[in-house]
Enzyme design. Structure first.
Site, PDB file in Angstrom:
ATOM      1  N   GLY A  34      -3.110   8.322  -4.153  1.00 34.58           N
ATOM      2  CA  GLY A  34      -2.350   9.646  -4.574  1.00 34.58           C
ATOM      3  C   GLY A  34      -0.906  10.000  -4.056  1.00 34.58           C
ATOM      4  O   GLY A  34      -0.699   9.329  -2.825  1.00 34.58           O
ATOM      5  N   ASP A  35      -0.204  11.016  -4.479  1.00 31.24           N
ATOM      6  CA  ASP A  35       1.007  11.510  -3.879  1.00 31.24           C
ATOM      7  C   ASP A  35       1.007  12.867  -4.372  1.00 31.24           C
ATOM      8  O   ASP A  35       0.213  13.337  -5.212  1.00 31.24           O
ATOM      9  CB  ASP A  35       2.306  10.456  -3.729  1.00 31.24           C
ATOM     10  CG  ASP A  35       3.385  11.161  -2.956  1.00 31.24           C
ATOM     11  OD1 ASP A  35       3.222  10.862  -1.730  1.00 31.24           O
ATOM     12  OD2 ASP A  35       4.261  11.795  -3.260  1.00 31.24           O
TER      13      ASP A  35
ATOM     14  N   ASN B 243      -2.527  18.942  -1.566  1.00 37.42           N
ATOM     15  CA  ASN B 243      -3.283  18.334  -0.816  1.00 37.42           C
ATOM     16  C   ASN B 243      -2.964  18.245   0.670  1.00 37.42           C
ATOM     17  O   ASN B 243      -4.038  18.626   1.513  1.00 37.42           O
ATOM     18  CB  ASN B 243      -3.686  16.776  -1.245  1.00 37.42           C
ATOM     19  CG  ASN B 243      -4.438  15.980  -0.286  1.00 37.42           C
ATOM     20  OD1 ASN B 243      -3.995  15.286   0.628  1.00 37.42           O
ATOM     21  ND2 ASN B 243      -5.815  16.164  -0.278  1.00 37.42           N
TER      22      ASN B 243
ATOM     23  N   SER C  15      -6.904   5.617   3.931  1.00 35.86           N
ATOM     24  CA  SER C  15      -7.037   4.692   2.474  1.00 35.86           C
ATOM     25  C   SER C  15      -7.493   3.478   3.092  1.00 35.86           C
ATOM     26  O   SER C  15      -7.974   2.557   2.487  1.00 35.86           O
ATOM     27  CB  SER C  15      -5.724   4.662   2.059  1.00 35.86           C
ATOM     28  OG  SER C  15      -5.498   5.621   0.983  1.00 35.86           O
TER      29      SER C  15
ATOM     30  N   LYS D 298       0.840  -1.332  -0.108  1.00 40.66           N
ATOM     31  CA  LYS D 298      -0.071   0.045  -0.059  1.00 40.66           C
ATOM     32  C   LYS D 298       0.911   1.195  -0.094  1.00 40.66           C
ATOM     33  O   LYS D 298       1.900   1.365   0.854  1.00 40.66           O
ATOM     34  CB  LYS D 298      -0.900  -0.234   1.368  1.00 40.66           C
ATOM     35  CG  LYS D 298      -1.799   0.943   1.092  1.00 40.66           C
ATOM     36  CD  LYS D 298      -3.138   0.881   0.751  1.00 40.66           C
ATOM     37  CE  LYS D 298      -4.026   2.051   0.527  1.00 40.66           C
ATOM     38  NZ  LYS D 298      -3.549   2.818  -0.786  1.00 40.66           N
TER      39      LYS D 298
ATOM     40  N   LYS E 202       5.330   1.738  -3.275  1.00 39.06           N
ATOM     41  CA  LYS E 202       5.131   3.116  -3.755  1.00 39.06           C
ATOM     42  C   LYS E 202       5.286   3.124  -4.995  1.00 39.06           C
ATOM     43  O   LYS E 202       6.199   2.366  -5.607  1.00 39.06           O
ATOM     44  CB  LYS E 202       6.319   4.149  -3.216  1.00 39.06           C
ATOM     45  CG  LYS E 202       6.168   5.723  -3.014  1.00 39.06           C
ATOM     46  CD  LYS E 202       5.014   6.115  -1.921  1.00 39.06           C
ATOM     47  CE  LYS E 202       4.671   7.437  -2.465  1.00 39.06           C
ATOM     48  NZ  LYS E 202       3.647   8.138  -1.147  1.00 39.06           N
TER      49      LYS E 202
HETATM   50  P1  NDP Z   1       0.499  17.964  -4.174  1.00 37.44           P
HETATM   51  O1  NDP Z   1       1.162  17.364  -5.294  1.00 37.44           O
HETATM   52  O2  NDP Z   1      -1.050  17.930  -3.762  1.00 37.44           O
HETATM   53  O3  NDP Z   1       1.183  19.101  -3.488  1.00 37.44           O
HETATM   54  C1  NDP Z   1       2.452  19.190  -3.099  1.00 37.44           C
HETATM   55  C2  NDP Z   1       2.934  20.544  -3.029  1.00 37.44           C
HETATM   56  O4  NDP Z   1       4.180  20.853  -2.744  1.00 37.44           O
HETATM   57  C3  NDP Z   1       2.566  21.522  -4.164  1.00 37.44           C
HETATM   58  O5  NDP Z   1       2.288  22.984  -3.663  1.00 37.44           O
HETATM   59  C4  NDP Z   1       4.076  21.466  -4.758  1.00 37.44           C
HETATM   60  O6  NDP Z   1       4.213  22.755  -5.515  1.00 37.44           O
HETATM   61  C5  NDP Z   1       5.024  21.571  -3.488  1.00 37.44           C
HETATM   62  N1  NDP Z   1       6.247  20.826  -4.356  1.00 37.44           N
HETATM   63  C6  NDP Z   1       6.281  19.597  -4.487  1.00 37.44           C
HETATM   64  N2  NDP Z   1       7.606  19.500  -4.855  1.00 37.44           N
HETATM   65  C7  NDP Z   1       8.272  20.631  -4.714  1.00 37.44           C
HETATM   66  C8  NDP Z   1       9.670  20.837  -4.816  1.00 37.44           C
HETATM   67  N3  NDP Z   1      10.479  20.036  -5.148  1.00 37.44           N
HETATM   68  N4  NDP Z   1       9.887  22.281  -4.518  1.00 37.44           N
HETATM   69  C9  NDP Z   1       9.032  22.779  -3.972  1.00 37.44           C
HETATM   70  N5  NDP Z   1       7.561  22.852  -3.901  1.00 37.44           N
HETATM   71  C10 NDP Z   1       7.395  21.548  -4.085  1.00 37.44           C
HETATM   72  O7  NDP Z   1       1.067  16.732  -3.000  1.00 37.44           O
HETATM   73  P2  NDP Z   1       0.665  16.194  -1.566  1.00 37.44           P
HETATM   74  O8  NDP Z   1       0.088  17.453  -0.935  1.00 37.44           O
HETATM   75  O9  NDP Z   1      -0.204  15.071  -1.624  1.00 37.44           O
HETATM   76  O10 NDP Z   1       1.907  15.568  -1.101  1.00 37.44           O
HETATM   77  C11 NDP Z   1       2.986  16.547  -0.204  1.00 37.44           C
HETATM   78  C12 NDP Z   1       3.845  15.683   0.705  1.00 37.44           C
HETATM   79  O11 NDP Z   1       3.219  14.953   1.435  1.00 37.44           O
HETATM   80  C13 NDP Z   1       4.929  14.674  -0.215  1.00 37.44           C
HETATM   81  O12 NDP Z   1       5.898  14.548   0.540  1.00 37.44           O
HETATM   82  C14 NDP Z   1       3.945  13.615  -0.135  1.00 37.44           C
HETATM   83  O13 NDP Z   1       4.867  12.442  -0.350  1.00 37.44           O
HETATM   84  C15 NDP Z   1       3.558  13.602   1.351  1.00 37.44           C
HETATM   85  N6  NDP Z   1       2.309  12.899   1.809  1.00 37.44           N
HETATM   86  C16 NDP Z   1       1.194  12.989   1.073  1.00 37.44           C
HETATM   87  C17 NDP Z   1       0.067  12.166   1.311  1.00 37.44           C
HETATM   88  C18 NDP Z   1      -1.359  12.358   0.701  1.00 37.44           C
HETATM   89  O14 NDP Z   1      -2.236  11.640   1.160  1.00 37.44           O
HETATM   90  N7  NDP Z   1      -1.450  13.019  -0.263  1.00 37.44           N
HETATM   91  C19 NDP Z   1      -0.024  11.125   2.518  1.00 37.44           C
HETATM   92  C20 NDP Z   1       1.454  11.080   3.188  1.00 37.44           C
HETATM   93  C21 NDP Z   1       2.655  12.008   2.814  1.00 37.44           C
HETATM   94  P3  NDP Z   1       3.943  22.752  -7.252  1.00 37.44           P
HETATM   95  O15 NDP Z   1       2.628  22.660  -7.565  1.00 37.44           O
HETATM   96  O16 NDP Z   1       4.667  24.038  -7.762  1.00 37.44           O
HETATM   97  O17 NDP Z   1       4.762  21.511  -7.694  1.00 37.44           O
END
Ligand code: NDP
Length: 446
Positions: free
Chosen positions: A165-166, A241, A378, A90, A126
């Site tokens: 998602g991620d 997210n 999830s 997962k 992943k």
């Molecule tokens: P999203 O794609 O919804 O949002 C990511 C955000 O972070 C965007 O604002 C993006 O900006 C910014 N970002 C991503 N990469 C970079 C970078 N290299 N430098 C600067 N800004 C960056 O992703 P999520 O919110 O889902 O995920 C965010 C984090 O949380 C990740 O580390 C993910 O692995 C972790 N996570 C997510 C879960 C989930 O349920 N979604 C669960 C557990 C952990 P831009 O749009 O400009 O790229």
């Protein structure tokens, strides 16, 4: 360090050249296993550590698709099925230009222990692609998702491997992926993906779960110190997210989030983030945080620097890995930050973690504990799919709350048990490790 742990670190270093983030995640876990290996040497036997650090299966595939100009594009797809001791693999799918095998392996490794912490019977995996969704049309995203699933579908299933998602993969992408899976298999198998739309098998609270759980975790850390988040200033990075729903929950708890960011820059809003405006810009218009600042007189937009320079009580990193370095951590501590709860995976460098833990009065929660609410809900989505049931928002949020409280309390109890009181890193790593290791020992050498 126990010689067996040193040997495993050395061997994984040699066997995985050019994979710095994977080795960073692995080192953090292995280094914290000393107290448990000292007390239970059987965990260093049966090749357990060697097996734990080697994925069960790694799938890499070509993803060809045609863009709106009629040009053929080729991306690379990945699915790392890391460990199935506790249940079906997962873990999410990440679509971002920085994705490579190293990134997916680091995320998959973290996922093993995070999933164990949730106690939901899920293994760790992943996946993703170096596809960059920025600036792509809906049609291009759909064609890419269909091509990606045309290979991935052979490897997944509700009893084998359940992606979600991620970064770069939200409700739209999960919809296209699910549609193609259904078309290829001829089966409406709800439990094969999570993060689905509410009308076709999704769960209430899944969208909110990671950010909500992260802030709940920060609140439990505060309660443990006889405090609360109410009235506290929070800095949040990211605007996706996780960040959006961390801001929402923090506001519900009476805290004041004042920042957000994306890869073009960051925003400081002295009046506190206007969440309706941020949601409209990011979720509806798929815009940038610069658009937020342009529409909000109390907000400043900065192209350089980062949100960690803004004084705060609570830091909620919610963007990406290694986004807080040693200097950022020192600035946070100097400015009075007391709580760090990670929504992103591995957002703090090892040096930054040392700064937080050395500060004495900072409660620091690593992502695998603080962001486990996402994968936790999830698993609740899978449970509803399996029973063909639909739970209310309140009921599901209560389950999330109880799950996060359980993770928090388990981390503290384990840290105490192994002589590292209040250390959430040791607590999370040892709790997760013990659950996975016990199952692996029971299953024999497989
Ligand atoms: P999203 O794609 O919804 O949002 C990511 C955000 O972070 C965007 O604002 C993006 O900006 C910014 N970002 C991503 N990469 C970079 C970078 N290299 N430098 C600067 N800004 C960056 O992703 P999520 O919110 O889902 O995920 C965010 C984090 O949380 C990740 O580390 C993910 O692995 C972790 N996570 C997510 C879960 C989930 O349920 N979604 C669960 C557990 C952990 P831009 O749009 O400009 O790229």
């Amino acid at each position: 360090m126990h010689p067996k742990l040193e040997k495993v670190l050395q061997e994984t270093d040699q066997r995985n050249p050019g994979e710095p983030e994977f080795l960073q995640a692995l080192t953090e876990v292995i280094e914290s296993l000393d107290p448990i290996i000292e007390r239970h040497p059987e965990y260093a036997d049966y090749g357990l550590l060697e097996r734990l650090t080697e994925p069960e299966r790694q799938i890499i595939f070509r993803v060809p698709w045609v863009n709106d100009k009629g040009e053929v594009q080729v991306n690379r797809g990945y699915r790392v099925e890391f460990n199935s001791a506790l249940g079906p693999y997962k873990g999410g799918l990440r679509f971002h230009k920085s994705v490579n095998r190293n990134i997916i392996k680091f995320l998959g490794f973290e996922q093993i222990f995070k999933n164990a912490l949730t106690n939901q019977g899920i293994g760790g995996g992943k996946g993703g692609s170096d596809f960059d969704p920025h600036g792509k049309s809906d049609n291009e995203v759909m064609l890419f998702c269909q091509s990606f699933m045309t290979e991935l579908y052979r490897h997944i299933g509700h009893m084998t491997d359940v992606p979600a998602g991620d970064i770069g993969v939200g409700g739209r992408e999960i919809g296209y992926l699910f549609g193609q899976y259904k078309r290829l298999t001829g089966v409406h198998e709800s439990g094969v993906l999570t993060g689905k739309g509410l009308g076709w098998g999704g769960s209430l609270v899944r969208t909110e779960a990671t950010g909500y759980g992260q802030v709940m975790f920060a609140q439990f850390m505060a309660e443990d110190r006889g405090e609360s988040l109410e009235g506290r200033t929070c800095t949040v990075s990211g605007s996706g997210n996780v960040a959006i729903y961390a801001i929402e929950k923090a506001q519900q708890m009476g805290a004041k989030p004042v920042t957000c960011s994306d890869s073009n820059g960051w925003v400081y809003d002295k009046d506190g983030i206007d969440l309706d405006l941020l949601k409209e810009i990011k979720e509806v218009k798929r815009g940038r945080v610069a658009d937020y600042a342009a529409a909000r007189p109390s907000a400043e937009f900065h192209e350089t620097g980062n949100v960690w320079s803004v004084p705060c009580d609570v830091a909620l990193p919610s963007a990406t890995q290694n986004e807080i370095n040693e200097e950022d951590a020192k600035t946070l501590v100097k400015n009075g930050c007391k709580y760090v709860a990670e929504g992103a995976n591995m957002p703090s460098t090892p040096q930054a973690i040392d700064v937080f833990q050395g500060a004495g009065d900072v409660s620091y929660a690593p992502g695998k504990a603080a962001n486990a609410g996402g994968v936790g809900v999830s698993a609740l989505e899978m449970e509803q799919n399996a029973s063909r049931d639909k739970w209310t928002f309140e009921y599901t949020e209560k389950k999330l709350h109880d799950m996060m409280k359980g993770i928090h309390d388990d981390c503290l109890a384990t840290a105490e048990e192994y002589g590292k009181p209040k250390d959430y890193v040791y607590g999370a790593n040892i709790t997760g490790f013990r659950r996975v290791a016990d199952a692996m020992l029971a299953h024999g050498v497989v």
